[in-house]
Design a protein around this motif. Structure first.
Motif, PDB file in Angstrom:
ATOM      1  N   ARG A 144       0.830  -1.213   0.000  1.00  0.00           N
ATOM      2  CA  ARG A 144       0.000   0.000   0.000  1.00  0.00           C
ATOM      3  C   ARG A 144       0.861   1.258   0.000  1.00  0.00           C
ATOM      4  N   ILE A 145       1.948   1.231   0.774  1.00  0.00           N
ATOM      5  CA  ILE A 145       2.844   2.395   0.828  1.00  0.00           C
ATOM      6  C   ILE A 145       3.478   2.631  -0.541  1.00  0.00           C
ATOM      7  N   ASP A 146       3.971   1.560  -1.168  1.00  0.00           N
ATOM      8  CA  ASP A 146       4.599   1.691  -2.488  1.00  0.00           C
ATOM      9  C   ASP A 146       3.627   2.278  -3.509  1.00  0.00           C
ATOM     10  N   ALA A 147       2.400   1.757  -3.513  1.00  0.00           N
ATOM     11  CA  ALA A 147       1.410   2.228  -4.489  1.00  0.00           C
ATOM     12  C   ALA A 147       1.064   3.698  -4.258  1.00  0.00           C
ATOM     13  N   ALA A 148       0.884   4.064  -3.001  1.00  0.00           N
ATOM     14  CA  ALA A 148       0.523   5.453  -2.699  1.00  0.00           C
ATOM     15  C   ALA A 148       1.695   6.395  -2.976  1.00  0.00           C
ATOM     16  N   ALA A 149       2.913   5.963  -2.662  1.00  0.00           N
ATOM     17  CA  ALA A 149       4.084   6.808  -2.906  1.00  0.00           C
ATOM     18  C   ALA A 149       4.268   7.052  -4.392  1.00  0.00           C
ATOM     19  N   GLU A 150       4.038   6.026  -5.208  1.00  0.00           N
ATOM     20  CA  GLU A 150       4.170   6.182  -6.653  1.00  0.00           C
ATOM     21  C   GLU A 150       3.165   7.186  -7.192  1.00  0.00           C
ATOM     22  N   ALA A 151       2.029   7.304  -6.496  1.00  0.00           N
ATOM     23  CA  ALA A 151       1.003   8.272  -6.893  1.00  0.00           C
ATOM     24  C   ALA A 151       1.255   9.653  -6.306  1.00  0.00           C
ATOM     25  N   GLY A 152       2.354   9.804  -5.547  1.00  0.00           N
ATOM     26  CA  GLY A 152       2.700  11.111  -4.989  1.00  0.00           C
ATOM     27  C   GLY A 152       2.069  11.425  -3.656  1.00  0.00           C
ATOM     28  N   HIS A 153       1.535  10.424  -2.970  1.00  0.00           N
ATOM     29  CA  HIS A 153       0.870  10.640  -1.685  1.00  0.00           C
ATOM     30  C   HIS A 153       1.885  11.115  -0.642  1.00  0.00           C
ATOM     31  N   GLU A 154       1.575  12.214   0.031  1.00  0.00           N
ATOM     32  CA  GLU A 154       2.530  12.848   0.950  1.00  0.00           C
ATOM     33  C   GLU A 154       2.923  11.930   2.097  1.00  0.00           C
ATOM     34  N   GLY A 155       1.938  11.308   2.733  1.00  0.00           N
ATOM     35  CA  GLY A 155       2.231  10.429   3.858  1.00  0.00           C
ATOM     36  C   GLY A 155       3.049   9.224   3.446  1.00  0.00           C
ATOM     37  N   ALA A 156       2.729   8.642   2.306  1.00  0.00           N
ATOM     38  CA  ALA A 156       3.466   7.474   1.826  1.00  0.00           C
ATOM     39  C   ALA A 156       4.910   7.827   1.491  1.00  0.00           C
ATOM     40  N   LEU A 157       5.120   9.008   0.938  1.00  0.00           N
ATOM     41  CA  LEU A 157       6.478   9.421   0.610  1.00  0.00           C
ATOM     42  C   LEU A 157       7.339   9.568   1.865  1.00  0.00           C
ATOM     43  N   LYS A 158       6.711   9.911   2.996  1.00  0.00           N
ATOM     44  CA  LYS A 158       7.460   9.997   4.255  1.00  0.00           C
ATOM     45  C   LYS A 158       7.873   8.611   4.748  1.00  0.00           C
ATOM     46  N   LEU A 159       7.034   7.615   4.495  1.00  0.00           N
ATOM     47  CA  LEU A 159       7.307   6.253   4.949  1.00  0.00           C
ATOM     48  C   LEU A 159       8.158   5.458   3.968  1.00  0.00           C
ATOM     49  N   GLU A 160       8.071   5.780   2.697  1.00  0.00           N
ATOM     50  CA  GLU A 160       8.660   4.957   1.640  1.00  0.00           C
ATOM     51  C   GLU A 160      10.144   4.670   1.875  1.00  0.00           C
ATOM     52  N   SER A 161      10.505   3.398   1.739  1.00  0.00           N
ATOM     53  CA  SER A 161      11.884   2.976   1.971  1.00  0.00           C
ATOM     54  C   SER A 161      12.132   1.678   1.210  1.00  0.00           C
ATOM     55  N   PHE A 162      13.406   1.264   1.171  1.00  0.00           N
ATOM     56  CA  PHE A 162      13.760  -0.046   0.632  1.00  0.00           C
ATOM     57  C   PHE A 162      15.166  -0.374   1.112  1.00  0.00           C
ATOM     58  N   PHE A 163      15.546  -1.637   0.950  1.00  0.00           N
ATOM     59  CA  PHE A 163      16.882  -2.082   1.323  1.00  0.00           C
ATOM     60  C   PHE A 163      17.912  -1.419   0.406  1.00  0.00           C
ATOM     61  N   VAL A 164      18.930  -0.823   1.005  1.00  0.00           N
ATOM     62  CA  VAL A 164      19.984  -0.183   0.215  1.00  0.00           C
ATOM     63  C   VAL A 164      21.192   0.032   1.111  1.00  0.00           C
ATOM     64  N   GLY A 165      22.385  -0.034   0.517  1.00  0.00           N
ATOM     65  CA  GLY A 165      23.606   0.147   1.273  1.00  0.00           C
ATOM     66  C   GLY A 165      24.053   1.595   1.320  1.00  0.00           C
ATOM     67  N   GLN A 166      25.167   1.823   1.992  1.00  0.00           N
ATOM     68  CA  GLN A 166      25.665   3.181   2.180  1.00  0.00           C
ATOM     69  C   GLN A 166      26.127   3.827   0.877  1.00  0.00           C
ATOM     70  N   VAL A 167      26.341   3.023  -0.170  1.00  0.00           N
ATOM     71  CA  VAL A 167      26.734   3.603  -1.454  1.00  0.00           C
ATOM     72  C   VAL A 167      25.599   4.407  -2.081  1.00  0.00           C
ATOM     73  N   VAL A 168      24.421   4.399  -1.471  1.00  0.00           N
ATOM     74  CA  VAL A 168      23.311   5.196  -2.003  1.00  0.00           C
ATOM     75  C   VAL A 168      23.709   6.659  -2.148  1.00  0.00           C
ATOM     76  N   GLY A 169      24.631   7.115  -1.330  1.00  0.00           N
ATOM     77  CA  GLY A 169      25.070   8.504  -1.413  1.00  0.00           C
ATOM     78  C   GLY A 169      25.816   8.835  -2.689  1.00  0.00           C
ATOM     79  N   SER A 170      26.225   7.797  -3.440  1.00  0.00           N
ATOM     80  CA  SER A 170      26.955   8.034  -4.697  1.00  0.00           C
ATOM     81  C   SER A 170      26.032   8.002  -5.908  1.00  0.00           C
ATOM     82  N   PHE A 171      24.750   7.720  -5.720  1.00  0.00           N
ATOM     83  CA  PHE A 171      23.827   7.652  -6.855  1.00  0.00           C
ATOM     84  C   PHE A 171      23.590   9.049  -7.411  1.00  0.00           C
ATOM     85  N   ARG A 172      23.790   9.201  -8.724  1.00  0.00           N
ATOM     86  CA  ARG A 172      23.607  10.506  -9.352  1.00  0.00           C
ATOM     87  C   ARG A 172      22.516  10.484 -10.422  1.00  0.00           C
ATOM     88  N   ASP A 173      22.331   9.333 -11.058  1.00  0.00           N
ATOM     89  CA  ASP A 173      21.321   9.237 -12.102  1.00  0.00           C
ATOM     90  C   ASP A 173      20.946   7.780 -12.292  1.00  0.00           C
TER      91      ASP A 173
END
Length: 370
Positions: free
Chosen positions: A315-344
């Motif tokens: 439900r969170i994923d679906a609402a976040a994809e639609a731009g829902h404000e509350g869902a965007l605050k909760l939205e997360s996924f598994f990711v490592g510390q290299v996320v800081g290097s993502f540029r595009d």
């Protein structure tokens, strides 16, 4: 580039691309690396379809699968596994998740019943996926979250399939070696998903010293050629990369979470058991703050926690994809510390070839300094 890993698997680049998206797996393999599918997010029938699709794309090139085979999990009634485990989830936990969704005004959404997938996070469930995987032309099968069942190693050896296992401590590696595993993956705490607490640059040489002639792959904190070169300098025969593919065009993550990844820094992750029941590194959001607030229940052990929160995340994923404000605050996924290097967002094949080229250039530069 030639290493013990490229010789063992017959690939051009010692880069393993681990991802839940079949398109990423195929793209990495077709670019000269070695794609590995995260099989535990599928049921047996769906896994069969995904592996068939991958084989159509790679046309005989090697690829592998990874299974979560936990040594410790909540037992259930084999006659009705899903219902018996779900019955063990306390009412207060269901109430907490409902309250969390109400607090952030997450709307209802069509959801897929993934309870059987959660049941796959037990040894019996993993064996069912193993049966499916061995019906295909896999070149490697990897085991995470513990020592693989003897059946996995025995069947793999009989079929000529390489076995690999993720380890986070030296004692884990010793158990894997005793179990007969062919390749050790030294996964540092920087990695996304389930990790320990030891850094990759400390862990990798420790595991190399223990492994003997077994190839060791470095995992955690590796998203470009410089980091790959560092892993090889530590004695690794290659790298096992997961998080970097979340910045690929082929990854199936919704665009809302990819946008959050692009905006994140390397300090914006944490290890939390609130999605699976075991500590797993992910992007920190309001979801984690709510679980850490006073009065919140403790996360449940595997596989009860994913059974508890799976529908909420859909439900969170679906609402976040639609731009829902509350869902965007909760939205997360598994990711490592290299996320800081993502540029595009780039094609997975381009990521693979660029990483290999950068690594080669860095090694030549270093050699030129001698």
């Amino acid at each position: 580039m030639r290493t013990a890993l490229t010789d063992l698997l017959g690939v051009e680049h010692p880069i393993v691309g681990f991802n839940r998206s079949p398109a990423v797996v195929a793209a990495v393999t077709n670019a000269g690396g070695f794609g590995v599918l995260a099989a535990s997010v599928y049921g047996p029938e769906e896994l069969d379809a995904q592996l068939t699709w991958i084989e159509e794309q790679v046309q005989g090139k090697p690829y592998g699968v990874d299974l979560l085979v936990p040594e410790k999990f909540v037992p259930g009634d084999p006659a009705d596994l899903v219902a018996s485990m779900r019955a063990q989830i306390p009412a207060e936990h269901f109430a907490f998740v409902r309250g969390l969704l109400e607090k952030y005004d997450i709307p209802p959404a069509p959801t897929v019943d993934h309870q059987q997938v959660a049941a796959s996070l037990t040894t019996p469930g993993a064996i069912a996926l193993l049966d499916t995987a061995f019906k295909h032309r896999i070149a490697l099968i990897a085991s995470a979250l513990g020592t693989p069942p003897p059946e996995l190693v025995a069947r793999a050896k009989e079929l000529g399939v390489v076995t690999a296992a993720l380890v986070g401590q030296a004692r884990h590696a010793e158990r894997q070696i005793a179990a007969g595993v062919d390749v050790l993956v030294a996964q540092g705490t920087e990695a996304g998903g389930h990790t320990g607490t030891i850094a990759t640059t400390v862990l990798t040489p420790e595991i190399v010293d223990i492994a003997g002639e077994r190839p060791v792959l470095a995992a955690g904190g590796i998203a470009d050629g410089r980091q790959m070169a560092a892993a090889l300098a530590l004695g690794a025969a290659g790298v096992w990369c997961g998080s970097v593919w979340l910045s690929s065009a082929e990854d199936v993550a919704v665009q809302a979470i990819k946008n959050k990844f692009l905006a994140a820094s390397s300090a914006d992750t944490l290890r939390s058991p609130t999605r699976t029941g075991k500590p797993a590194r992910q992007l920190r959001t309001a979801w984690h703050d709510e679980w850490a607030a006073p009065g919140s229940p403790d996360p449940l052990p595997l596989p009860l926690q994913p059974m508890l929160v799976d529908e909420a995340w859909q439900r969170i994923d679906a609402a976040a994809e639609a731009g829902h404000e509350g869902a965007l605050k909760l939205e997360s996924f598994f990711v490592g510390q290299v996320v800081g290097s993502f540029r595009d967002i780039r094609p997975a094949g381009e990521i693979t070839s660029t990483m290999a080229a950068e690594c080669a250039a860095r090694i030549r530069e270093l050699a030129g300094r001698l």
